[in-house]
Write an enzyme that holds these catalytic residues in place. Structure first.
Site, PDB file in Angstrom:
ATOM      1  N   CYS A 123      41.450  51.349 -13.489  1.00 60.85           N
ATOM      2  CA  CYS A 123      42.408  50.596 -14.306  1.00 60.85           C
ATOM      3  C   CYS A 123      43.441  51.476 -14.992  1.00 60.85           C
ATOM      4  O   CYS A 123      44.465  50.981 -15.458  1.00 60.85           O
ATOM      5  CB  CYS A 123      41.665  49.749 -15.338  1.00 60.85           C
ATOM      6  SG  CYS A 123      40.479  48.609 -14.608  1.00 60.85           S
ATOM      7  N   HIS A 256      46.739  47.766 -20.549  1.00 58.15           N
ATOM      8  CA  HIS A 256      46.011  47.258 -19.385  1.00 58.15           C
ATOM      9  C   HIS A 256      45.433  45.898 -19.743  1.00 58.15           C
ATOM     10  O   HIS A 256      44.825  45.715 -20.795  1.00 58.15           O
ATOM     11  CB  HIS A 256      44.908  48.240 -18.998  1.00 58.15           C
ATOM     12  CG  HIS A 256      43.894  47.666 -18.069  1.00 58.15           C
ATOM     13  ND1 HIS A 256      44.237  47.016 -16.902  1.00 58.15           N
ATOM     14  CD2 HIS A 256      42.535  47.629 -18.139  1.00 58.15           C
ATOM     15  CE1 HIS A 256      43.144  46.619 -16.295  1.00 58.15           C
ATOM     16  NE2 HIS A 256      42.095  46.974 -17.022  1.00 58.15           N
ATOM     17  N   ASN A 286      42.151  40.436 -14.864  1.00 54.84           N
ATOM     18  CA  ASN A 286      42.219  41.895 -14.825  1.00 54.84           C
ATOM     19  C   ASN A 286      42.545  42.322 -13.399  1.00 54.84           C
ATOM     20  O   ASN A 286      41.718  42.174 -12.497  1.00 54.84           O
ATOM     21  CB  ASN A 286      40.873  42.475 -15.275  1.00 54.84           C
ATOM     22  CG  ASN A 286      40.846  43.991 -15.300  1.00 54.84           C
ATOM     23  OD1 ASN A 286      41.719  44.655 -14.768  1.00 54.84           O
ATOM     24  ND2 ASN A 286      39.813  44.547 -15.917  1.00 54.84           N
TER      25      ASN A 286
END
Length: 329
Positions: A123, A256, A286
């Site tokens: 990520c 993020h 996500n």
């Protein structure tokens, strides 16, 4: 004669989401068939997610990267042949090798012999890739770099595990960086702690033609949350200090897009109002390395991000990795 400093600036952004949009309600109905109980309220209250996009069986990560890259190049007004270097941040490559970046280079028709490679920092991947691109341009090695974050995490999900399968989605975002006499990427900060590798991982590996271990995503949610909130504040302040800016000088925070609780926690620690944070987790879930460039492109195209504004991006992911960049747009 004084030497002119070389900096990198973002000159184009782009993104792409696969057409299939899956709401919490639709996902809950699909999981119920498998005997897994969840609901829109359960998912949203814990994550802030309402929907996500899933790739089709016919698509690959490089296909998402291609569409995002084309949009970014169009925004920059550039032909693919002007790209000197291609960097793709992904944890879900099309195949073990060659790299997704090489496959993207081929699909874009780039034939100038410039390098192409993947970055694997989960990520945090886009921040890692952007930092590398910035350093390449500052060194004078390359003038135009395409940086893409692209992921197909739906293919790593165990749909019998409601603690992970509701969190992730697929997508891609891209930026074109160009050499400039004016600073654009003001500062970067990157970190990793391999001792925390087990709290977020996909521990499988190919062996004798099959997967040894598990090919599903594994996450210790509590451990990830605790670590993420702590390191994101620190790395944000580190990058801001390098850029000689105070938190209140940031126009937009683009974290993020993992969990609205983590995102809001970072806002609070930086004393920034929630209104200055770009949020796409509600509609995208996500998307790992794609989440920051996806959110950036959305905010650019809807007019929120304007020229000369200051943007702070930050991410944390498996590895454990984390990083932040301060950008003047």
């Amino acid at each position: 004669m004084a030497q002119t400093n070389i900096y990198s600036r973002i000159i184009g952004t782009g993104s792409f989401l696969p057409p299939r949009r899956v709401t919490n309600e639709e996902l809950a109905n699909q999981l119920a068939v498998r005997g897994v109980e969840t609901s829109d309220e359960w998912i949203f209250s814990r994550t802030g997610i309402r929907a996500r996009h899933f790739i089709s069986a016919e698509q690959n990560t490089s296909d998402l990267a291609l569409a995002a890259a084309q949009n970014a190049l169009d925004a920059a007004g550039l032909d693919p042949q002007s790209v000197d270097l291609v960097i793709v941040a992904t944890s879900t490559p099309d195949q073990i090798f060659p790299s997704t970046a090489c496959l993207l280079q081929r699909k874009l028709g780039i034939s100038n012999g410039g390098p192409a490679f993947d970055v694997q920092a989960v990520c945090s991947g886009f921040v890692y890739a952007l930092t590398m691109a910035d350093n390449f341009i500052r060194s004078g090695a390359y003038r135009t770099v395409l940086v893409v974050g692209a992921e197909t995490f739906s293919r790593l999900l165990d749909f019998d595990d409601r603690t992970t399968c509701v969190l992730f989605g697929d997508g891609a975002g891209a930026v074109v960086l160009g050499a400039s006499a004016e600073p654009g990427i003001l500062a970067n900060a990157l970190h990793a702690d391999g001792s925390q590798a087990e709290i977020l991982c996909v521990p499988g590996r190919p062996q004798a033609g099959v997967i040894a271990g598990s090919a599903f995503l594994h996450m210790d949610g509590r451990a990830v949350l605790k670590l993420a909130v702590n390191v994101l504040e620190k790395v944000a302040l580190e990058a801001l200090a390098k850029a000689q800016l105070a938190p209140e000088q940031i126009d937009w925070l683009i974290p993020h897009q993992a969990n609205i609780r983590i995102m809001q926690g970072t806002c609070r620690k930086l004393n920034l109002p929630f209104e200055r944070m770009v949020v796409t987790v509600d509609q995208h879930g996500n998307t790992s390395a794609a989440s920051i460039p996806l959110a950036l492109d959305q905010a650019v195209r809807d007019g929120r991000i304007k020229q000369d504004q200051h943007i702070l991006i930050e991410g944390v992911g498996g590895g454990f990795t984390w990083g932040a960049s301060v950008i003047r747009f």
